[in-house]
Design an enzyme around this catalytic site. Sequence first.
Site, PDB file in Angstrom:
ATOM      1  N   CYS A   8       3.798   6.954   7.644  1.00 22.53           N
ATOM      2  CA  CYS A   8       5.011   7.141   7.474  1.00 22.53           C
ATOM      3  C   CYS A   8       5.356   6.733   5.987  1.00 22.53           C
ATOM      4  CB  CYS A   8       5.821   6.399   8.274  1.00 22.53           C
ATOM      5  SG  CYS A   8       7.945   6.882   7.936  1.00 22.53           S
ATOM      6  N   HIS A  53       3.234   2.500   2.066  1.00 19.52           N
ATOM      7  CA  HIS A  53       3.495   2.885   3.339  1.00 19.52           C
ATOM      8  C   HIS A  53       4.145   2.005   4.467  1.00 19.52           C
ATOM      9  CE1 HIS A  53      -0.733   1.992   5.235  1.00 19.52           C
ATOM     10  NE2 HIS A  53       0.009   1.157   5.152  1.00 19.52           N
ATOM     11  N   ASN A  67       0.646  -1.152   0.143  1.00 20.79           N
ATOM     12  CA  ASN A  67       0.015   0.177   0.112  1.00 20.79           C
ATOM     13  C   ASN A  67       0.824   1.319  -0.081  1.00 20.79           C
ATOM     14  OD1 ASN A  67      -2.489  -1.298   0.089  1.00 20.79           O
ATOM     15  ND2 ASN A  67      -2.540  -1.602   2.211  1.00 20.79           N
TER      16      ASN A  67
END
Length: 412
Positions: free
Chosen positions: A351, A316, A314
């Site tokens: 993040c 991240h 995804n």
Amino acid sequence: MDIVAASCPTMSGKALLSFGGRSERRVDVKSIKLKSLSTSGRLQVTANAQTVPKINGDKVLNSETSKTEDDGTVLSLSNSSKTFYNQLPDWSVLLAAITTIFLAAEKQWTIIDSKPKRSDMLLDSFNYGSVIQENLVFSQDFSIRSYEIGADGTTSIETLMNHLQETALNHVKSAGLLGDGFGATPEMSKRDLIWVVTKMQVQVENYPSWGDVVQVDTWAKAAGKNGMRRDWLVRDKKTGQTITQATSVWVMMNKHTRKLSKIPTEVREEIEPYFIDRLAITDEDSRKLQKVDDSRADYVRTGLTPRWSDMDVNQHVNNVKYIGWILESAPVSIPEKHELASMTLEYRRECERDSILQSLTAISTNCNTSADTVVECQHLLRLESGAEILRGRTEWRSKPIRNFGHVDQIRA
């Protein structure tokens, strides 16, 4: 040297040999014997040659009799030799050998399978598990591998968290709800939606060692109007002893806009049939997580950056990686004397790959005092700009005395 061969319908028989100008010999192919005949000057080979029968002293030729002409040519009068089929080699011997080999192998495997299996033999850690309790709970076994243990001879908290994540995804897959995203259902994939975790609480009773087999059960239930709760129960496969209990809350996010989204009706209709009203942790720690700033932090670790291997599909950072980062700033004296007993995490921001982070830890109890003292730590993971990524709280208990390679564990 001339070689003249007659019909050879079988692999057995005799051969008539004539070596240029010296002597003739009849060779019995079966027993490899030589018999002198005459001196004619040719090498003659005759398969299945038989003694020519005589009636009243005259030779009688039948369908299986070979005749030698004056010039040494051997003629076969066998009717069967005129067909292509009868000129083929006899494969019966080869087939018999192959059959014997297979029968011997089958017998050997039967002997091996009949031997009693050890109950503590390692299970396949790559099995996909199975559904239990009316297809609402997914269960999967994991063998603890040598590369999953640390200096204490036990698994790390990251290993246990990876097991939780793996069973959650396999649960979705086994239900036939796996779309083209990371745990996304078909209806979620149509709308570019993905799951993101917002809160997680984990309680660890003990840590398995190398060779142990753990059973991980997981299930889901609703969490408010726009969330889903997923719980886990990890037990020792052999003893049934509880190892870990965990619970989490997940919400949906658009993978392009990176904004949170409500659960569409179509998605809710997909997942609600698999919900079960059951809790892994009944006494959850509901205390509010405190913010750790520079004035409160006892230890700070800066310059933390994600690696390519830390990213998931995804795009991240995988949530398990955050746990390693918050523990980066904890002093080494804590894991030397204590082991992680519980943690509560709140994920506030994702993040990205080019992020640079700081890890801050504030210790509530002096970890240099008695080993029996429970140590509590407050954690903050943030970007260099100050934006919060994660808040957390960890509790550490005294570490048990372990003999590496020995299953029994005795607390100090």
